[in-house]
Design an enzyme around this catalytic site. Sequence first.
Site, PDB file in Angstrom:
ATOM      1  N   ASN A  87      87.273 -32.657  35.683  1.00  0.00           N
ATOM      2  CA  ASN A  87      86.962 -32.885  34.271  1.00  0.00           C
ATOM      3  C   ASN A  87      87.440 -34.274  33.844  1.00  0.00           C
ATOM      4  O   ASN A  87      88.575 -34.654  34.145  1.00  0.00           O
ATOM      5  CB  ASN A  87      87.654 -31.824  33.408  1.00  0.00           C
ATOM      6  CG  ASN A  87      87.203 -30.413  33.763  1.00  0.00           C
ATOM      7  OD1 ASN A  87      86.042 -30.188  34.077  1.00  0.00           O
ATOM      8  ND2 ASN A  87      88.123 -29.460  33.732  1.00  0.00           N
ATOM      9  N   HIS A 100      92.710 -35.373  38.293  1.00  0.00           N
ATOM     10  CA  HIS A 100      92.976 -34.327  39.299  1.00  0.00           C
ATOM     11  C   HIS A 100      91.679 -33.624  39.644  1.00  0.00           C
ATOM     12  O   HIS A 100      90.729 -33.626  38.850  1.00  0.00           O
ATOM     13  CB  HIS A 100      94.013 -33.311  38.783  1.00  0.00           C
ATOM     14  CG  HIS A 100      93.668 -32.755  37.446  1.00  0.00           C
ATOM     15  ND1 HIS A 100      93.914 -33.448  36.269  1.00  0.00           N
ATOM     16  CD2 HIS A 100      93.066 -31.604  37.068  1.00  0.00           C
ATOM     17  CE1 HIS A 100      93.491 -32.736  35.248  1.00  0.00           C
ATOM     18  NE2 HIS A 100      92.947 -31.613  35.704  1.00  0.00           N
ATOM     19  N   HIS A 102      89.962 -29.979  40.933  1.00  0.00           N
ATOM     20  CA  HIS A 102      90.178 -28.535  41.073  1.00  0.00           C
ATOM     21  C   HIS A 102      89.445 -28.016  42.313  1.00  0.00           C
ATOM     22  O   HIS A 102      88.256 -28.313  42.495  1.00  0.00           O
ATOM     23  CB  HIS A 102      89.578 -27.780  39.872  1.00  0.00           C
ATOM     24  CG  HIS A 102      90.211 -28.098  38.555  1.00  0.00           C
ATOM     25  ND1 HIS A 102      91.144 -27.285  37.957  1.00  0.00           N
ATOM     26  CD2 HIS A 102      90.033 -29.135  37.700  1.00  0.00           C
ATOM     27  CE1 HIS A 102      91.503 -27.799  36.788  1.00  0.00           C
ATOM     28  NE2 HIS A 102      90.844 -28.925  36.609  1.00  0.00           N
TER      29      HIS A 102
HETATM   30  P1  AMP Z   1      92.034 -29.897  33.260  1.00  0.00           P
HETATM   31  O1  AMP Z   1      91.699 -28.958  32.146  1.00  0.00           O
HETATM   32  O2  AMP Z   1      90.856 -30.245  34.142  1.00  0.00           O
HETATM   33  O3  AMP Z   1      92.750 -31.125  32.740  1.00  0.00           O
HETATM   34  O4  AMP Z   1      93.023 -29.108  34.197  1.00  0.00           O
HETATM   35  C1  AMP Z   1      94.400 -29.086  34.009  1.00  0.00           C
HETATM   36  C2  AMP Z   1      94.912 -27.976  34.881  1.00  0.00           C
HETATM   37  O5  AMP Z   1      96.286 -28.194  35.088  1.00  0.00           O
HETATM   38  C3  AMP Z   1      94.744 -26.591  34.270  1.00  0.00           C
HETATM   39  O6  AMP Z   1      93.990 -25.776  35.163  1.00  0.00           O
HETATM   40  C4  AMP Z   1      96.185 -26.118  34.108  1.00  0.00           C
HETATM   41  O7  AMP Z   1      96.342 -24.737  34.350  1.00  0.00           O
HETATM   42  C5  AMP Z   1      96.911 -26.954  35.135  1.00  0.00           C
HETATM   43  N1  AMP Z   1      98.328 -27.197  34.868  1.00  0.00           N
HETATM   44  C6  AMP Z   1      98.880 -27.599  33.705  1.00  0.00           C
HETATM   45  N2  AMP Z   1     100.213 -27.741  33.845  1.00  0.00           N
HETATM   46  C7  AMP Z   1     100.497 -27.416  35.124  1.00  0.00           C
HETATM   47  C8  AMP Z   1     101.696 -27.360  35.889  1.00  0.00           C
HETATM   48  N3  AMP Z   1     102.893 -27.655  35.341  1.00  0.00           N
HETATM   49  N4  AMP Z   1     101.616 -26.966  37.181  1.00  0.00           N
HETATM   50  C9  AMP Z   1     100.428 -26.655  37.728  1.00  0.00           C
HETATM   51  N5  AMP Z   1      99.258 -26.699  37.072  1.00  0.00           N
HETATM   52  C10 AMP Z   1      99.293 -27.066  35.783  1.00  0.00           C
END
Ligand code: AMP
Length: 136
Positions: A87, A100, A102
């Site tokens: 995203n 990042h 997924h």
């Molecule tokens: P996005 O919405 O593409 O920015 O994805 C962010 C992702 O990061 C989400 O799926 C969250 O669940 C994940 N996330 C947020 N904080 C953490 C964390 N501390 N450790 C692991 N995953 C996280």
Amino acid sequence: MDNNCIFCKIINNEIPSKKIYEDDDFLAMLDIAPATKGHVLIVPKEHAETMAELSDEKLSKILVLAKKIINAMKKVHNFTDYNIIQNNGRLAGQTVGHYHMHLIPRYSVDEVSLWSPHENDPSVTSDMAEQVRKLL
Ligand code: AMP
Ligand code: ZN
């Protein structure tokens, strides 16, 4: 390193995470709120907000790493199908402003929904195609 960035803090070991892989350029960890069982995030150590800001060098490496990690995940979780999702920006669903990727295993019953298709408008799409083609 961005001092306000949660993923930079994870990379710096200031916040704990379930790391599954680390090298000089990337860290991969389990998502804290998984879309499905085994959901992994690959995070470049370089802080870049979206794909367009990430260096070509890291971009060219990340899919190769995704393939390697997916192949390992398949041996642990019982799946064959998966989505690779990335995203860029708030409207696209990005909630963490550090690029990042997924890796989301798909199961016969899960609750992942991507998008709904809409009717194509040929006049709009051919004009758009022409405009973008001229810039490439
Ligand atoms: P996005 O919405 O593409 O920015 O994805 C962010 C992702 O990061 C989400 O799926 C969250 O669940 C994940 N996330 C947020 N904080 C953490 C964390 N501390 N450790 C692991 N995953 C996280
Ligand atoms: Zn960061």
